[in-house]
Design a protein around this motif. Structure first.
Motif, PDB file in Angstrom:
ATOM      1  N   LYS A 173      35.407  39.823  33.993  1.00  0.00           N
ATOM      2  CA  LYS A 173      35.035  41.070  34.754  1.00  0.00           C
ATOM      3  C   LYS A 173      34.779  41.749  33.873  1.00  0.00           C
ATOM      4  CE  LYS A 173      38.578  40.389  38.708  1.00  0.00           C
ATOM      5  NZ  LYS A 173      39.746  41.011  39.239  1.00  0.00           N
ATOM      6  N   ASP A 174      35.403  41.963  32.682  1.00  0.00           N
ATOM      7  CA  ASP A 174      34.875  42.953  31.360  1.00  0.00           C
ATOM      8  C   ASP A 174      33.473  42.682  31.037  1.00  0.00           C
ATOM      9  OD1 ASP A 174      37.258  44.133  31.699  1.00  0.00           O
ATOM     10  OD2 ASP A 174      38.416  43.140  29.841  1.00  0.00           O
ATOM     11  N   SER A 181      30.815  43.484  33.610  1.00  0.00           N
ATOM     12  CA  SER A 181      30.578  45.177  33.839  1.00  0.00           C
ATOM     13  C   SER A 181      29.474  45.698  33.483  1.00  0.00           C
ATOM     14  CB  SER A 181      32.102  45.674  33.324  1.00  0.00           C
ATOM     15  OG  SER A 181      32.167  45.754  32.348  1.00  0.00           O
ATOM     16  N   ASP A 230      26.527  46.672  35.206  1.00  0.00           N
ATOM     17  CA  ASP A 230      26.473  48.007  35.815  1.00  0.00           C
ATOM     18  C   ASP A 230      26.810  49.177  34.683  1.00  0.00           C
ATOM     19  OD1 ASP A 230      26.444  46.546  38.519  1.00  0.00           O
ATOM     20  OD2 ASP A 230      28.579  46.370  38.390  1.00  0.00           O
TER      21      ASP A 230
END
Length: 155
Positions: free
Chosen positions: A50-51, A54, A57
């Motif tokens: 997820k990091d 990211s 975005d």
């Protein structure tokens, strides 16, 4: 390309710049290098994934890595940043990797000795020819450092 420098760039204690970068800054920097089409960050779990994702975005400000211009090269003088400008070594030492393993060991990485032991040519095989020092843009005293590394790893 591995964007985090084995995790060193994410931690001020282990970063050759003595300042941590964010994962987003590291990814953007790596992708901005000529001929780099992809990066391969280490992912240990779903949070790491997820990091890393990211980044897709992240704003331009979050991706901005220009801060590195404020602490190199003047603040890195005398510090090996594993750039390998010292290569090739006449004895075949991978000077950047040897320094990296040493710095990781000093930072508390207990597994790095095993990696160091697997190197084909170790710090103790340095012939003190000065080739690496003459080519180093950061003025690292590699001859003395390689002796120190050799002692540290018990050669």
């Amino acid at each position: 390309m591995k964007p985090f420098g084995g995790g060193q760039l994410l931690n001020a204690k282990t970063s050759p710049f003595k300042q941590a970068l964010t994962k987003t800054q590291c990814i953007r920097y790596a992708l901005d290098r000529p001929a780099v089409l992809t990066v391969l960050p280490g992912v240990r779990n779903s949070q790491d994934l997820k990091d890393v994702l990211s980044y897709l975005d992240a704003s331009e400000e979050e991706q901005d890595y220009s801060v590195i211009g404020q602490f190199t090269p003047q603040n890195a003088d005398g510090i090996c940043v594993y750039c390998n400008h010292c290569q090739p070594c006449p004895k075949g030492l991978n000077v950047g990797m040897i320094n990296k393993y040493y710095d990781l060991a000093l930072a508390g990485d207990e597994m790095v000795k095993g990696h160091y032991d697997k190197l084909e040519v170790k710090a103790g095989e340095c012939i003190q020819c000065g080739h690496c020092e003459s080519r180093c843009p950061f003025h690292v005293k590699q001859e003395a450092r390689l002796q120190e590394i050799s002692r540290y790893f018990g050669e």
